[in-house]
Design a protein around this motif. Structure first.
Motif, PDB file in Angstrom:
ATOM      1  N   PRO A  66      18.793  32.363  30.056  1.00 58.48           N
ATOM      2  CA  PRO A  66      19.207  31.705  31.327  1.00 58.48           C
ATOM      3  C   PRO A  66      18.015  30.862  31.350  1.00 58.48           C
ATOM      4  N   TYR A  67      18.319  29.994  32.289  1.00 56.87           N
ATOM      5  CA  TYR A  67      17.404  29.301  32.764  1.00 56.87           C
ATOM      6  C   TYR A  67      16.938  29.428  34.249  1.00 56.87           C
ATOM      7  N   TRP A  68      15.601  29.324  34.516  1.00 59.77           N
ATOM      8  CA  TRP A  68      14.945  29.626  35.760  1.00 59.77           C
ATOM      9  C   TRP A  68      14.631  28.271  36.386  1.00 59.77           C
ATOM     10  N   GLU A  69      15.134  28.118  37.452  1.00 55.67           N
ATOM     11  CA  GLU A  69      14.592  26.716  38.269  1.00 55.67           C
ATOM     12  C   GLU A  69      13.539  27.210  39.109  1.00 55.67           C
ATOM     13  N   ASN A  70      12.490  26.509  39.194  1.00 56.34           N
ATOM     14  CA  ASN A  70      11.269  27.136  39.930  1.00 56.34           C
ATOM     15  C   ASN A  70      11.423  26.630  41.391  1.00 56.34           C
ATOM     16  N   ARG A  71      10.686  27.310  42.253  1.00 60.26           N
ATOM     17  CA  ARG A  71      10.933  27.357  43.733  1.00 60.26           C
ATOM     18  C   ARG A  71      11.429  25.941  44.154  1.00 60.26           C
ATOM     19  N   HIS A  72      12.409  25.960  45.065  1.00 60.60           N
ATOM     20  CA  HIS A  72      12.907  24.838  45.710  1.00 60.60           C
ATOM     21  C   HIS A  72      14.001  25.252  46.932  1.00 60.60           C
ATOM     22  N   THR A  73      13.982  24.039  47.560  1.00 60.83           N
ATOM     23  CA  THR A  73      14.701  24.286  48.759  1.00 60.83           C
ATOM     24  C   THR A  73      16.399  24.552  48.510  1.00 60.83           C
ATOM     25  N   GLN A  74      17.240  25.484  49.333  1.00 61.15           N
ATOM     26  CA  GLN A  74      18.590  25.642  48.991  1.00 61.15           C
ATOM     27  C   GLN A  74      19.302  24.259  49.137  1.00 61.15           C
ATOM     28  N   ARG A  75      20.013  23.940  48.160  1.00 60.67           N
ATOM     29  CA  ARG A  75      21.115  22.841  48.196  1.00 60.67           C
ATOM     30  C   ARG A  75      22.154  23.016  49.086  1.00 60.67           C
ATOM     31  N   GLU A  76      22.676  21.659  49.403  1.00 58.59           N
ATOM     32  CA  GLU A  76      23.957  21.745  50.472  1.00 58.59           C
ATOM     33  C   GLU A  76      24.991  21.975  49.435  1.00 58.59           C
ATOM     34  N   TYR A  77      25.880  23.085  49.554  1.00 56.40           N
ATOM     35  CA  TYR A  77      27.038  23.161  48.872  1.00 56.40           C
ATOM     36  C   TYR A  77      28.278  23.309  49.940  1.00 56.40           C
ATOM     37  N   PRO A  78      29.491  22.943  49.242  1.00 58.30           N
ATOM     38  CA  PRO A  78      30.687  23.284  50.330  1.00 58.30           C
ATOM     39  C   PRO A  78      30.900  24.726  50.911  1.00 58.30           C
ATOM     40  N   TYR A  79      31.424  24.811  52.141  1.00 59.65           N
ATOM     41  CA  TYR A  79      31.382  26.338  52.428  1.00 59.65           C
ATOM     42  C   TYR A  79      30.209  27.201  52.915  1.00 59.65           C
ATOM     43  N   ARG A  80      29.396  26.657  52.958  1.00 60.64           N
ATOM     44  CA  ARG A  80      27.909  27.340  53.196  1.00 60.64           C
ATOM     45  C   ARG A  80      27.103  26.830  54.503  1.00 60.64           C
ATOM     46  N   LYS A  81      26.683  27.871  54.899  1.00 61.36           N
ATOM     47  CA  LYS A  81      25.714  27.489  56.482  1.00 61.36           C
ATOM     48  C   LYS A  81      24.254  26.987  55.742  1.00 61.36           C
ATOM     49  N   ASP A  82      24.198  26.064  56.525  1.00 58.28           N
ATOM     50  CA  ASP A  82      22.870  25.180  56.154  1.00 58.28           C
ATOM     51  C   ASP A  82      21.600  26.135  56.513  1.00 58.28           C
ATOM     52  N   SER A  83      20.839  26.503  55.600  1.00 60.64           N
ATOM     53  CA  SER A  83      19.780  27.467  55.771  1.00 60.64           C
ATOM     54  C   SER A  83      18.203  26.782  55.439  1.00 60.64           C
ATOM     55  N   HIS A  84      18.408  25.988  54.092  1.00 61.08           N
ATOM     56  CA  HIS A  84      17.332  25.346  53.900  1.00 61.08           C
ATOM     57  C   HIS A  84      16.053  26.032  53.389  1.00 61.08           C
ATOM     58  N   GLN A  85      16.473  27.385  53.013  1.00 58.82           N
ATOM     59  CA  GLN A  85      15.421  28.413  52.728  1.00 58.82           C
ATOM     60  C   GLN A  85      14.792  28.010  51.258  1.00 58.82           C
ATOM     61  N   PRO A  86      13.537  28.456  50.948  1.00 65.05           N
ATOM     62  CA  PRO A  86      13.069  28.318  49.384  1.00 65.05           C
ATOM     63  C   PRO A  86      13.640  29.401  48.654  1.00 65.05           C
ATOM     64  N   VAL A  87      14.126  29.099  47.692  1.00 68.03           N
ATOM     65  CA  VAL A  87      14.652  29.937  46.678  1.00 68.03           C
ATOM     66  C   VAL A  87      14.449  29.749  45.183  1.00 68.03           C
ATOM     67  N   TYR A  88      14.646  30.860  44.686  1.00 65.07           N
ATOM     68  CA  TYR A  88      14.445  30.515  42.926  1.00 65.07           C
ATOM     69  C   TYR A  88      15.907  30.507  42.610  1.00 65.07           C
ATOM     70  N   SER A  89      16.443  29.809  41.534  1.00 63.26           N
ATOM     71  CA  SER A  89      17.809  29.682  41.137  1.00 63.26           C
ATOM     72  C   SER A  89      17.738  30.079  39.516  1.00 63.26           C
ATOM     73  N   MET A  90      18.701  31.022  38.974  1.00 62.22           N
ATOM     74  CA  MET A  90      18.710  31.477  37.795  1.00 62.22           C
ATOM     75  C   MET A  90      20.228  30.741  37.109  1.00 62.22           C
ATOM     76  N   PHE A  91      20.397  30.148  36.207  1.00 62.20           N
ATOM     77  CA  PHE A  91      21.444  29.614  35.503  1.00 62.20           C
ATOM     78  C   PHE A  91      21.823  30.089  34.338  1.00 62.20           C
ATOM     79  N   TYR A  92      23.279  30.324  34.078  1.00 60.01           N
ATOM     80  CA  TYR A  92      23.649  30.974  32.722  1.00 60.01           C
ATOM     81  C   TYR A  92      24.770  30.137  32.587  1.00 60.01           C
ATOM     82  N   PRO A  93      25.230  29.831  31.273  1.00 64.20           N
ATOM     83  CA  PRO A  93      26.315  28.999  31.041  1.00 64.20           C
ATOM     84  C   PRO A  93      27.526  29.907  30.818  1.00 64.20           C
ATOM     85  N   ILE A  94      28.625  29.566  30.716  1.00 63.00           N
ATOM     86  CA  ILE A  94      30.019  30.404  30.748  1.00 63.00           C
ATOM     87  C   ILE A  94      30.912  29.257  29.933  1.00 63.00           C
ATOM     88  N   ASN A  95      31.427  30.187  28.835  1.00 64.66           N
ATOM     89  CA  ASN A  95      32.070  29.343  27.659  1.00 64.66           C
ATOM     90  C   ASN A  95      31.173  28.452  27.194  1.00 64.66           C
TER      91      ASN A  95
END
Length: 614
Positions: free
Chosen positions: A164-193
């Protein structure tokens, strides 16, 4: 060098008691200092090292905990990304619309519900799917909405190397159907198929920063120490509540940026004038480092206290040993003081004093020797007193002996006056010259005379010899004025001139010319005195004998017969005697050289250094 000599002089002026005390102190302080240094290195210094080791162990434990959290999240992401039902549902047209709804309601919805229930305190997850027949929600986001975003393109590039790929610290992005929080987070990505490049979807798991670093609030490295999470861009990712007030200023962030967060390192820095020690432990996958900060006062405080106690103990022992050394030196010096007191009495003339002896050590033996010396001196004084009468008598005899030369000189003076009265001027001059020669030989107690005085003596001698040889002797002297005052041993040249007269006149017809030439060699600091005559010379075998005698040391010369050894004497002074005297007087760069041919005359060269040893 001068300071060292001055130190030795000052040490030499100290009393024996002070020297003995200093010696004891030196002997005692060397093992005390060595022992103190050993205890300091083995006990005191490790105390500080143990404190630093505890800090490092706490940092390593925290790093292990964070790494375990990362591993757990990666395992969870792996389980989700490899779920066959989920993988099939994300493929294009694998299910028709009715089948998708059924799969979503029966399998996928339960999977998502489990994941949300078990990870709601960790963060949120999203699927960027290529199957646009899936209903759009906060969990399923069409890939087309983010496929052209720079951040997503960068992530896809990273998947070519690893996942998996770890994205370093960043602010939450604006996605549909989510509340705006803009909190700093780490993101882990996995490919599927990922085996289907055109149908690859992606799992994103957003993890709250506090999930990794909430434990920093409870971790205490010391009473005032704390741990920060510092990302590799030099920004503070997380700070415990106790440290917020210390790192909220811009200059504090500048101070932290002096640290290289990418390496395991340690060092010191200063916050608000307070020195801190820092320990850096990088978390590679999060591109963040744990930075432990502990005030040096917390580290060195107990160590300094122990060190101060140790120093006080060493000082106490040193003072105690100094007092004991002083008392011991005082006890040992009492015997010497008693000896000095009695020696002063002996020095003042009381040779009846005896030093009491109550032991057998070296000082007692010294006292016995002094007692023996005083006894011998007392006995010697008695002997000297008895011999004083004899000495007085000898002095009277010596004074009486002095009358004879005076009588002789007075007689010569009377003869001279009689010769002048009868108009015998030549005889008068001869008597005057004889008187001068006798005074030179008898009254001259000096070891050395000037060249001018020596030449005057030779001239008197030639004047008398001319009476015997009918004025056939001609003396020529060539001496520079600056050498007239040069000091030479008395009777240095006269025996050589006497040899020329006595031996040179034998069988010689006509006048005897004697030349004395004295020169100074500028290239080599020596004087050369050359005495030359035109007399009868010396035969070869006799000349060889003279050379051999001159080359030998006085103690090596064998006694010769009167006929062979007398090589020109006057008043008992022979040529070898002159050679021995100048060698003894000058010790270096001096000697006599003799050359002669029968019927051609003789040349004697005397070499003298310009700087005599005496």
């Amino acid at each position: 060098m001068m300071r060292r000599l001055s130190l030795f002089r000052h040490f030499g002026r100290l009393s024996f008691k002070s020297k003995l005390f200093l010696s004891y102190m030196l002997i005692v302080l060397i093992p005390v200092s060595v022992s103190g240094a050993w205890i300091y290195n083995q006990v005191i210094v490790p105390a500080r090292g143990e404190r630093l080791l505890l800090i490092e162990q706490a940092m390593n434990q925290l790093l292990t905990t964070v790494d375990k959290e990362v591993d757990d999240i990666e395992k969870t992401g792996y389980l989700i990304s490899t779920n066959n039902v989920l993988k099939k549902s994300l493929l294009k047209r694998y299910y028709d619309e009715s089948e998708i709804i059924e799969v979503m309601n029966t399998s996928i919805q339960s999977l998502l519900s489990w994941f949300v229930a078990t990870h709601k305190d960790i963060g949120e997850f999203h699927f960027f799917n290529v199957n646009e027949t899936l209903p759009e929600s906060r969990y399923f986001i069409p890939l087309s909405t983010v496929d052209d975003q720079p951040w997503f393109l960068d992530i896809k590039t990273q998947f070519e190397n690893f996942y998996p790929y770890w994205e370093n610290r960043h602010t939450q992005r604006e996605y549909p159907y989510r509340k705006d929080s803009h909190q700093p987070v780490y993101s882990m990505f996995y490919p599927i198929n990922e085996d289907f490049p055109d149908d690859t979807s992606y799992l994103e798991f957003e993890i709250d920063i506090s999930h990794f670093f909430a434990k920093l609030e409870a971790l205490t490295l010391s009473s005032s120490g704390f741990v920060l999470a510092l990302d590799w861009d030099g920004q503070i990712a997380y700070a415990p509540q106790a440290a917020v007030a210390l790192v909220e200023k811009p200059q504090d962030l500048t101070t932290l940026q002096q640290i290289d967060p990418r390496k395991i390192t340690s060092g010191e820095l200063t916050f608000n004038g307070i020195p801190y020690r820092y320990e850096v432990k990088p978390i590679q996958r999060l591109q963040t480092s744990l930075v432990g900060l502990v005030p040096l006062s917390d580290i060195n405080g107990p160590w300094n206290q122990t060190k101060n106690i140790f120093i006080l103990l060493i000082l106490f022992l040193t003072i105690l040993l100094a007092v004991l050394s002083f008392l011991l030196s005082g006890l040992l010096i009492k015997k010497i003081v008693r000896i000095i007191s009695n020696v002063r009495k002996i020095q003042n003339g009381n040779f009846q004093v005896r030093i009491p002896v109550h032991g057998e050590d070296e000082i007692d033996r010294l006292a016995l020797n002094i007692n023996a010396m005083a006894s011998q001196i007392d006995e010697l004084i008695n002997r000297v007193y008895k011999s004083q009468v004899s000495q007085k008598e000898a002095e009277l005899m010596a004074l009486q002996a002095q009358i004879n030369p005076h009588f002789l000189f007075n007689t010569l003076e009377t003869l001279r006056m009689m010769a002048e009265t009868r108009d015998e001027q030549q005889l008068s001059d001869a008597i005057t010259a004889l008187g001068s020669i006798m005074r030179y030989n008898i009254n001259n107690g000096n070891i050395s005379v000037t060249l001018a005085t020596e030449i005057e003596h030779i001239q008197d001698y030639i004047q008398i010899q001319n009476l015997l040889h009918n004025e056939r002797i001609v003396l020529h002297c060539n001496i520079p004025d600056k050498l007239q005052s040069y000091q030479v041993p008395n009777l240095l040249l006269q025996p050589i001139v006497e040899n020329a007269v006595v031996h040179g006149m034998k069988g010689h017809v006509g006048s005897l010319f004697i030349s004395i030439t004295i020169t100074e060699d500028d290239s080599n600091p020596v004087l050369r005195c050359v005495i030359t005559d035109n007399g009868s010379g010396i035969e070869a075998n006799r000349l060889e004998l003279v050379h051999r005698q001159l080359s030998l040391d006085p103690e090596q010369r064998s006694p010769l017969s009167e006929a062979n050894s007398k090589i020109g004497r006057s008043g008992g002074v022979a040529l070898t005697n002159v050679s021995d005297r100048i060698k003894h007087y000058y010790e270096r760069d001096s000697g006599i050289e003799l050359s002669s041919e029968p019927g051609q005359g003789t040349t004697v060269t005397i070499t003298l250094p310009t700087t005599p040893e005496h």
